[in-house]
Design a protein around this motif. Structure first.
Motif, PDB file in Angstrom:
ATOM      1  N   ASP A  67       0.519  -1.026   0.626  1.00 18.35           N
ATOM      2  CA  ASP A  67      -0.438  -0.233  -0.337  1.00 18.35           C
ATOM      3  C   ASP A  67       0.415   0.740   0.177  1.00 18.35           C
ATOM      4  O   ASP A  67       0.214   2.207  -0.253  1.00 18.35           O
ATOM      5  CB  ASP A  67      -0.855  -0.398   1.363  1.00 18.35           C
ATOM      6  CG  ASP A  67      -2.372  -1.044   1.006  1.00 18.35           C
ATOM      7  OD1 ASP A  67      -2.181  -1.627   0.033  1.00 18.35           O
ATOM      8  OD2 ASP A  67      -2.563  -1.157   2.340  1.00 18.35           O
ATOM      9  N   THR A  71       0.658   3.885  -3.106  1.00 16.24           N
ATOM     10  CA  THR A  71       0.762   5.322  -2.830  1.00 16.24           C
ATOM     11  C   THR A  71       1.675   6.278  -3.630  1.00 16.24           C
ATOM     12  O   THR A  71       1.348   7.972  -3.820  1.00 16.24           O
ATOM     13  CB  THR A  71       0.107   5.975  -1.287  1.00 16.24           C
ATOM     14  OG1 THR A  71       1.187   4.872  -0.259  1.00 16.24           O
ATOM     15  CG2 THR A  71      -1.217   5.159  -0.761  1.00 16.24           C
ATOM     16  N   ALA A  74       1.339   6.647  -6.949  1.00 16.51           N
ATOM     17  CA  ALA A  74       0.253   7.207  -7.499  1.00 16.51           C
ATOM     18  C   ALA A  74       0.266   9.092  -6.359  1.00 16.51           C
ATOM     19  O   ALA A  74      -0.289   9.993  -7.254  1.00 16.51           O
ATOM     20  CB  ALA A  74      -1.247   7.492  -6.508  1.00 16.51           C
ATOM     21  N   MET A 221      -5.528   4.118  -8.938  1.00 16.58           N
ATOM     22  CA  MET A 221      -5.606   3.640  -8.072  1.00 16.58           C
ATOM     23  C   MET A 221      -6.511   2.509  -7.403  1.00 16.58           C
ATOM     24  O   MET A 221      -5.916   1.782  -6.214  1.00 16.58           O
ATOM     25  CB  MET A 221      -5.524   5.451  -6.746  1.00 16.58           C
ATOM     26  CG  MET A 221      -4.704   6.286  -6.908  1.00 16.58           C
ATOM     27  SD  MET A 221      -5.474   7.450  -5.779  1.00 16.58           S
ATOM     28  CE  MET A 221      -4.442   7.248  -4.112  1.00 16.58           C
ATOM     29  N   ALA A 227      -7.100   3.431  -3.102  1.00 14.67           N
ATOM     30  CA  ALA A 227      -7.753   3.819  -3.509  1.00 14.67           C
ATOM     31  C   ALA A 227      -8.976   3.482  -2.088  1.00 14.67           C
ATOM     32  O   ALA A 227      -9.180   2.606  -1.557  1.00 14.67           O
ATOM     33  CB  ALA A 227      -9.463   3.502  -4.251  1.00 14.67           C
TER      34      ALA A 227
END
Length: 261
Positions: A67, A71, A74, A221, A227
């Motif tokens: 994760d 992120t 992104a 995402m 997301a």
């Protein structure tokens, strides 16, 4: 004559774009910057998550390395890709080399197609390579707080990261063909991928907040599994990114046909 057969057309255009991509230092700089940005984010976010209070008051930073990686891609890493894709298309307008490109490849759609067919696999493979690098830096930063990572999950995330970076590059090629400006392409790309979705999601207007999920940044995402609301799954995310990529290049092609160089 027979010996020269097959050197033109789309194959020749792809060969030319491949040569152009790898004979300039900015390609290597952009890819290295992408790696550096991802590593920087995972280290910063990982250190912050490890230092957060145990009661969860530290902002809910993820302790899952995958994760942290998603992120990081992104929020930071994708902008190195944005710069590279801008160079591939929009920089040719700023330097005037687009005239030579269109002279060598007079069929306009082949210009965009060749650029996309070269850039997509390069960025996809870059995503595959950068995933273990990003995961490793996240694990190191998280320390004992890091959750375990299975090989299956790591491979799936690598394909998601590669797919998103590749789709981002193709979208920006289309934007560059339409905007024809380095600054304009970077601005539109930055707005479309990050600023506009965040602005729409922060509004109190429910329609705008939900519509933001269907922009390319949030779709990426969702594809990478980071997301917040998980409005849709992986197949829908892939489809949305494909639609954005096709739409951007259709617009770019229409501008290229109507205004030429």
């Amino acid at each position: 004559m027979t010996g020269q057969k097959g050197r033109g057309g789309l194959v020749g255009a792809i060969a030319a774009e491949w040569t152009k991509l790898w004979t300039v230092r900015s390609t290597w700089v952009a890819l290295a910057s992408t790696a550096a940005l991802i590593i920087a984010y995972t280290v910063i976010a990982g250190g912050a998550a490890r230092s957060a209070p145990a009661d969860g008051s530290g902002g809910g930073l993820p302790t899952a390395p995958l994760d942290n990686l998603g992120t990081g891609v992104a929020f930071m890493g994708q902008f190195g890709v944005l710069a590279l894709a801008t160079m591939v298309m929009a920089t040719e307008y700023s330097t005037g080399s687009i005239r030579s490109t269109l002279l060598w490849v007079p069929v306009r759609y082949r210009v965009l197609l060749a650029k996309c067919l070269v850039l997509f696999p390069v960025l996809f493979v870059s995503g595959l390579v950068l995933t273990p690098v990003g995961v490793g830096s996240a694990v190191a930063a998280l320390g004992d707080a890091a959750q375990s990572v299975t090989a299956e999950d790591a491979v799936a995330r690598a394909f998601a990261v590669g797919g998103y970076l590749a789709a981002t590059g193709v979208i920006v090629v289309g934007i560059g063909a339409a905007v024809r400006s380095v600054a304009g392409t970077l601005t539109v790309g930055f707005l479309l991928m990050l600023v506009l979705p965040m602005t729409m999601q922060s509004t109190s207007v429910e329609f705008l907040s939900k519509a933001a999920d269907y922009l390319p940044g949030p779709a990426g995402m969702h594809l990478m599994g980071v997301a917040e609301n998980q409005a849709y799954g992986t197949p829908a995310a892939v489809g949305l990114l494909a639609i954005w990529a096709v739409a951007a290049n259709v617009v770019g092609y229409c501008v290229l046909r109507s205004r030429d160089a």
